[in-house]
Scaffold this active site. Structure first.
Site, mmCIF file in Angstrom:
data_model
loop_
_atom_site.group_PDB
_atom_site.id
_atom_site.type_symbol
_atom_site.label_atom_id
_atom_site.label_comp_id
_atom_site.label_asym_id
_atom_site.label_seq_id
_atom_site.Cartn_x
_atom_site.Cartn_y
_atom_site.Cartn_z
ATOM 1 N N LEU A 240 120.155 52.802 47.593
ATOM 2 C CA LEU A 240 118.908 52.641 48.349
ATOM 3 C C LEU A 240 119.180 51.752 49.552
ATOM 4 O O LEU A 240 119.840 50.720 49.422
ATOM 5 C CB LEU A 240 117.834 51.985 47.456
ATOM 6 C CG LEU A 240 116.531 51.566 48.123
ATOM 7 C CD1 LEU A 240 115.689 52.780 48.512
ATOM 8 C CD2 LEU A 240 115.710 50.656 47.195
ATOM 9 N N HIS B 13 101.478 35.352 48.923
ATOM 10 C CA HIS B 13 102.802 35.753 49.406
ATOM 11 C C HIS B 13 103.838 35.695 48.275
ATOM 12 O O HIS B 13 104.717 36.536 48.175
ATOM 13 C CB HIS B 13 103.249 34.861 50.571
ATOM 14 C CG HIS B 13 102.345 34.938 51.766
ATOM 15 N ND1 HIS B 13 101.869 36.126 52.257
ATOM 16 C CD2 HIS B 13 101.818 33.970 52.567
ATOM 17 C CE1 HIS B 13 101.092 35.891 53.316
ATOM 18 N NE2 HIS B 13 101.042 34.593 53.516
ATOM 19 N N ASP C 251 100.181 44.501 53.273
ATOM 20 C CA ASP C 251 99.097 43.647 53.770
ATOM 21 C C ASP C 251 98.114 43.305 52.654
ATOM 22 O O ASP C 251 97.932 44.087 51.725
ATOM 23 C CB ASP C 251 98.378 44.363 54.923
ATOM 24 C CG ASP C 251 97.544 43.410 55.759
ATOM 25 O OD1 ASP C 251 97.778 42.181 55.682
ATOM 26 O OD2 ASP C 251 96.659 43.889 56.484
ATOM 27 N N ARG D 185 96.725 30.678 50.394
ATOM 28 C CA ARG D 185 97.253 31.964 50.861
ATOM 29 C C ARG D 185 98.698 32.203 50.417
ATOM 30 O O ARG D 185 99.082 33.315 50.090
ATOM 31 C CB ARG D 185 97.191 32.027 52.396
ATOM 32 C CG ARG D 185 95.790 32.144 52.962
ATOM 33 C CD ARG D 185 95.824 32.188 54.494
ATOM 34 N NE ARG D 185 96.647 33.290 54.968
ATOM 35 C CZ ARG D 185 96.212 34.537 55.138
ATOM 36 N NH1 ARG D 185 94.953 34.837 54.882
ATOM 37 N NH2 ARG D 185 97.019 35.464 55.575
ATOM 38 N N ARG E 274 94.124 37.695 51.254
ATOM 39 C CA ARG E 274 92.833 38.001 50.611
ATOM 40 C C ARG E 274 92.950 38.012 49.091
ATOM 41 O O ARG E 274 92.036 37.599 48.379
ATOM 42 C CB ARG E 274 92.303 39.349 51.127
ATOM 43 C CG ARG E 274 91.615 39.209 52.482
ATOM 44 C CD ARG E 274 91.471 40.538 53.167
ATOM 45 N NE ARG E 274 92.759 40.993 53.704
ATOM 46 C CZ ARG E 274 93.002 42.244 54.092
ATOM 47 N NH1 ARG E 274 92.072 43.154 53.969
ATOM 48 N NH2 ARG E 274 94.171 42.561 54.599
HETATM 49 C C1 IPE Z 1 100.960 43.267 59.549
HETATM 50 O O1 IPE Z 1 100.001 42.542 58.856
HETATM 51 C C2 IPE Z 1 102.287 42.614 59.442
HETATM 52 C C3 IPE Z 1 102.821 42.450 58.105
HETATM 53 C C4 IPE Z 1 102.359 42.925 56.974
HETATM 54 C C5 IPE Z 1 104.038 41.698 58.058
HETATM 55 P P1 IPE Z 1 98.992 41.567 59.607
HETATM 56 O O2 IPE Z 1 98.060 41.056 58.582
HETATM 57 O O3 IPE Z 1 99.732 40.568 60.398
HETATM 58 O O4 IPE Z 1 98.253 42.569 60.603
HETATM 59 P P2 IPE Z 1 96.909 42.401 61.426
HETATM 60 O O5 IPE Z 1 96.979 41.099 62.147
HETATM 61 O O6 IPE Z 1 95.788 42.416 60.449
HETATM 62 O O7 IPE Z 1 96.871 43.594 62.335
HETATM 63 C C1 IPE Z 2 100.589 40.322 54.610
HETATM 64 O O1 IPE Z 2 99.491 39.710 54.021
HETATM 65 C C2 IPE Z 2 101.789 39.407 54.655
HETATM 66 C C3 IPE Z 2 102.149 38.913 55.990
HETATM 67 C C4 IPE Z 2 101.599 39.277 57.111
HETATM 68 C C5 IPE Z 2 103.215 37.949 56.038
HETATM 69 P P1 IPE Z 2 98.481 38.848 54.876
HETATM 70 O O2 IPE Z 2 98.945 37.430 54.876
HETATM 71 O O3 IPE Z 2 98.288 39.440 56.214
HETATM 72 O O4 IPE Z 2 97.162 38.980 54.019
HETATM 73 P P2 IPE Z 2 95.685 39.135 54.555
HETATM 74 O O5 IPE Z 2 95.657 40.319 55.467
HETATM 75 O O6 IPE Z 2 95.332 37.869 55.266
HETATM 76 O O7 IPE Z 2 94.877 39.346 53.316
HETATM 77 MG MG MG Z 3 96.962 40.783 56.988
#
Ligand code: IPE
Ligand code: IPE
Ligand code: MG
Length: 253
Positions: free
Chosen positions: A137, A43, A26, A39, A30
């Site tokens: 793995l 990724h 996660d 964003r 950000r």
């Molecule tokens: C959880 O992250 C899912 C993944 C990393 C794929 P999110 O960013 O979607 O989770 P929430 O919404 O903050 O709980």
């Molecule tokens: C996790 O990063 C990746 C996915 C959920 C696909 P986020 O996209 O949730 O990143 P934040 O939480 O918005 O920073």
């Molecule tokens: Mg997130």
């Protein structure tokens, strides 16, 4: 006999190096925002860190690495971001599978794959088939995955297979139907990005897993950061319901 010990019915073996690490990657969005980037740039960078994480697991002897890439709730994101994430998934499969195979990595994707476009489903199947014989793995990508979905699909399949057992099912009965039936339960769960929640990841399997939360954003989670998580894990005492004295064999305590 079940293939792996269960954390609630047996006493699993505990080794210094976790056999199974599960990660919620996660903080990509950000990370990008801090750099005034879209964003999706986060990724893209995140995929690089997956590569680094796989390498680190191979080096350290972690046998199972399970990564949450897209949750069943992530469809709620803006259409544009969902589309770009799917494109990135396709690209990663096209570009990375060969190298994973060379390194002895077996790839699996868990989740409700029926919602993905046919091309992506084919790529996933091909990647799983071509790496099926690898044993260095086990890399599992959770995509359109939800812990509740997993439990419900298992219950439904079990009910269809053994209708006469209804009312008498046990934990051991359901486990062969869960998506992660090929792996032991995770020893270490890592969530980057500062949030301290499971977000519907492996609900059943995390029953006795050690949790590690870090504010580090996923694109910054390098091998040194992973090392910190492992060190933290090594300082834990995994009791599985017993007392500390039982573990150390200190009968005077
Ligand atoms: C959880 O992250 C899912 C993944 C990393 C794929 P999110 O960013 O979607 O989770 P929430 O919404 O903050 O709980
Ligand atoms: C996790 O990063 C990746 C996915 C959920 C696909 P986020 O996209 O949730 O990143 P934040 O939480 O918005 O920073
Ligand atoms: Mg997130």
């Amino acid at each position: 006999m079940a293939l792996f010990s269960s954390s609630t019915r047996d006493l699993p073996q505990v080794a210094a190096v976790p056999a199974h690490v599960a990660v919620i990657m996660d903080g990509n969005g950000r990370w990008a925002k801090k750099r005034f980037l879209p964003r999706v740039a986060g990724h893209v960078k995140g995929v690089e860190l997956v590569r680094e994480m796989v390498r680190a697991c191979l080096e350290r002897g972690v046998r199972y690495l399970t990564l949450f890439a897209f949750s069943s709730e992530n469809w709620r994101r803006p259409q544009e971001e969902v589309t770009l994430l799917m494109q990135l998934f396709v690209k990663a499969l096209e570009q990375e599978v060969e190298k994973l195979h060379r390194n002895g990595v077996r790839l699996r994707v868990i989740g409700d794959l029926s919602r993905f476009e046919p091309r992506l489903q084919v790529l996933i199947r091909q990647a799983e088939e071509s790496t099926a014989g690898n044993t260095s793995l086990d890399l599992t990508i959770a995509a359109n995955y939800g812990g509740r979905w997993d439990i419900m699909q298992a219950v439904n399949r079990m009910a269809l297979a053994q209708p006469d057992q209804a009312g008498r099912w046990s934990e051991a009965d359901i486990e062969p139907y869960l998506s992660m039936n090929f792996a032991p339960e995770p020893d270490l769960f890592i969530r980057t990005g500062g949030e301290e929640r499971i977000s519907n990841f492996l609900l059943w399997q995390l029953a006795y897993t050690e949790f590690y939360f870090t504010p580090t954003l996923w694109p910054d989670f390098d091998t040194a950061e992973f090392g910190k998580a492992i060190t933290s894990y090594q300082q834990r005492e995994r009791r599985f319901g017993r007392t500390s004295e039982q573990l150390t064999g200190d009968s005077n305590a």
